[in-house]
Design an enzyme around this catalytic site. Structure first.
Site, mmCIF file in Angstrom:
data_model
loop_
_atom_site.group_PDB
_atom_site.id
_atom_site.type_symbol
_atom_site.label_atom_id
_atom_site.label_comp_id
_atom_site.label_asym_id
_atom_site.label_seq_id
_atom_site.Cartn_x
_atom_site.Cartn_y
_atom_site.Cartn_z
ATOM 1 N N HIS A 104 66.357 37.227 115.389
ATOM 2 C CA HIS A 104 65.074 36.923 116.036
ATOM 3 C C HIS A 104 63.939 37.698 115.372
ATOM 4 O O HIS A 104 62.886 37.130 115.056
ATOM 5 C CB HIS A 104 65.160 37.273 117.526
ATOM 6 C CG HIS A 104 63.861 37.199 118.253
ATOM 7 N ND1 HIS A 104 63.449 36.082 118.951
ATOM 8 C CD2 HIS A 104 62.861 38.110 118.391
ATOM 9 C CE1 HIS A 104 62.261 36.302 119.479
ATOM 10 N NE2 HIS A 104 61.883 37.539 119.166
ATOM 11 N N GLU A 105 64.147 38.990 115.157
ATOM 12 C CA GLU A 105 63.099 39.814 114.558
ATOM 13 C C GLU A 105 62.824 39.406 113.108
ATOM 14 O O GLU A 105 61.678 39.370 112.665
ATOM 15 C CB GLU A 105 63.477 41.290 114.637
ATOM 16 C CG GLU A 105 63.663 41.830 116.043
ATOM 17 C CD GLU A 105 62.452 41.601 116.938
ATOM 18 O OE1 GLU A 105 61.324 41.471 116.403
ATOM 19 O OE2 GLU A 105 62.631 41.526 118.162
ATOM 20 N N HIS A 112 60.634 36.440 112.945
ATOM 21 C CA HIS A 112 59.216 36.793 113.053
ATOM 22 C C HIS A 112 58.638 37.100 111.672
ATOM 23 O O HIS A 112 57.535 36.662 111.327
ATOM 24 C CB HIS A 112 59.041 38.025 113.952
ATOM 25 C CG HIS A 112 58.983 37.713 115.406
ATOM 26 N ND1 HIS A 112 58.104 36.799 115.947
ATOM 27 C CD2 HIS A 112 59.695 38.212 116.460
ATOM 28 C CE1 HIS A 112 58.269 36.742 117.254
ATOM 29 N NE2 HIS A 112 59.235 37.592 117.587
ATOM 30 N N GLU A 146 57.250 33.310 119.969
ATOM 31 C CA GLU A 146 58.563 33.778 120.413
ATOM 32 C C GLU A 146 59.582 32.642 120.421
ATOM 33 O O GLU A 146 60.739 32.830 120.023
ATOM 34 C CB GLU A 146 58.458 34.411 121.807
ATOM 35 C CG GLU A 146 57.737 35.749 121.834
ATOM 36 C CD GLU A 146 58.355 36.759 120.891
ATOM 37 O OE1 GLU A 146 59.601 36.878 120.876
ATOM 38 O OE2 GLU A 146 57.604 37.410 120.157
#
Length: 295
Positions: free
Chosen positions: A148-149, A152, A223
């Site tokens: 997930h990070e 980003h 997100e």
């Protein structure tokens, strides 16, 4: 990629200036300000430079500030061992899969179950996780969080959110000064400075609060994209498992997760009473979005 970002930056700046010009023209503000000694063009340039400039300075300092404020300890792969070495290797493997330059990897000591990514560019980024996250999550769940990070970073979310924040800053500065100047012309000369100063401060705070709703909205959309990007890297089930673990953690009684292990502004959020200001969608909504996706 850099040409695209520069192009986006220039286009955004042009749109900001054009939008402000259109609004002031429609409202007939320009002639009024000129007649009262306030140059509209100079004000637009000033607000644009300070609004966008301040946002990008924050972006450039983001890694340094994160390390300092969160107490992030950067992992040195040459001397790392055990859990640190394992964490570094996971990030390295996922970064390679995402075609990203290797970011700095760090751990900050906190009972909170959280992680974040920051940095001015894909080639100068930082991924950090809390010690609490490593204690609570299993390997598959940790990989979901890391994916997930890294999504980003791959999506350029730090730059995108900086552009949005810069636009909001410019509008806040411009309209707070316009309105405070107009209010100051309605009082006696000896009171004008005081009225202009106080009203500018109050309006800046008010417009900043309203502007944060806009920034938070765009953050929530990013997100969902990061969740989707993470699912592409490690599989939908691993991403869902990570979010499910976060949900169980934050639904647990406070004494089971530590008083400091509360929702923050990084990967998890639980601000139900201030949903408009939340930078993250509810975990339930994120899980549902992943379950309904094809990843």
């Amino acid at each position: 990629m850099w040409f695209k970002r520069i192009g986006l930056f220039l286009l955004t700046n042009i749109l900001v200036v054009v939008t402000i010009s259109i609004v002031t023209s429609v409202l007939g503000i320009g002639p009024y300000l000129d007649a009262n000694g306030l140059n509209l063009s100079s004000l637009v340039i000033f607000c644009f430079l300070w609004g966008m400039g301040g946002a990008f300075v924050s972006l450039l300092l983001s890694k340094f500030m994160a390390k300092m404020m969160m107490g992030v300890q950067i992992i040195d792969p040459r001397s790392a061992s055990g859990a640190e070495r394992e964490l570094y290797s996971r990030v390295e493997r996922l970064a390679r899969a995402a075609n990203l330059p290797m970011p700095e990897v760090g751990i900050y000591h906190s009972p909170e179950v959280n992680a974040f990514a920051t940095g001015p560019s894909k080639s100068s980024s930082l991924v950090a996780v809390s010690s609490g996250l490593l204690q609570v999550m299993d390997n598959a769940e940790v990989e979901g969080v890391l994916a997930h990070e890294l999504a980003h970073v791959a999506n350029g979310d730090m730059v995108t959110m900086t552009l949005i924040q810069g636009i909001v800053n410019a509008f806040v500065m411009f309209f707070s000064r316009i309105i405070s100047y107009a209010l100051s012309t309605m009082v006696k000369d000896e009171m004008q400075y005081t009225v202009r100063l106080i009203s500018n401060i109050v309006l800046s705070i008010l417009f900043s609060i309203l502007g944060s709703i806009v920034v938070a909205y765009f953050s929530r959309t990013r997100e969902y994209r990061a969740d989707a990007g993470g699912a592409k890297l490690v599989g939908r089930q691993n991403m869902i498992a990570a979010l499910e673990k976060l949900r169980r953690t934050f639904d647990a009684p406070e004494d089971e997760r530590g008083k400091e292990a509360l929702a923050t502004m990084k990967i998890s959020g639980h601000n139900k009473w201030m949903a408009l200001f939340s930078t993250h969608p509810p975990l339930e909504a994120r899980i549902a979005a992943l379950k309904n996706s094809g990843y």
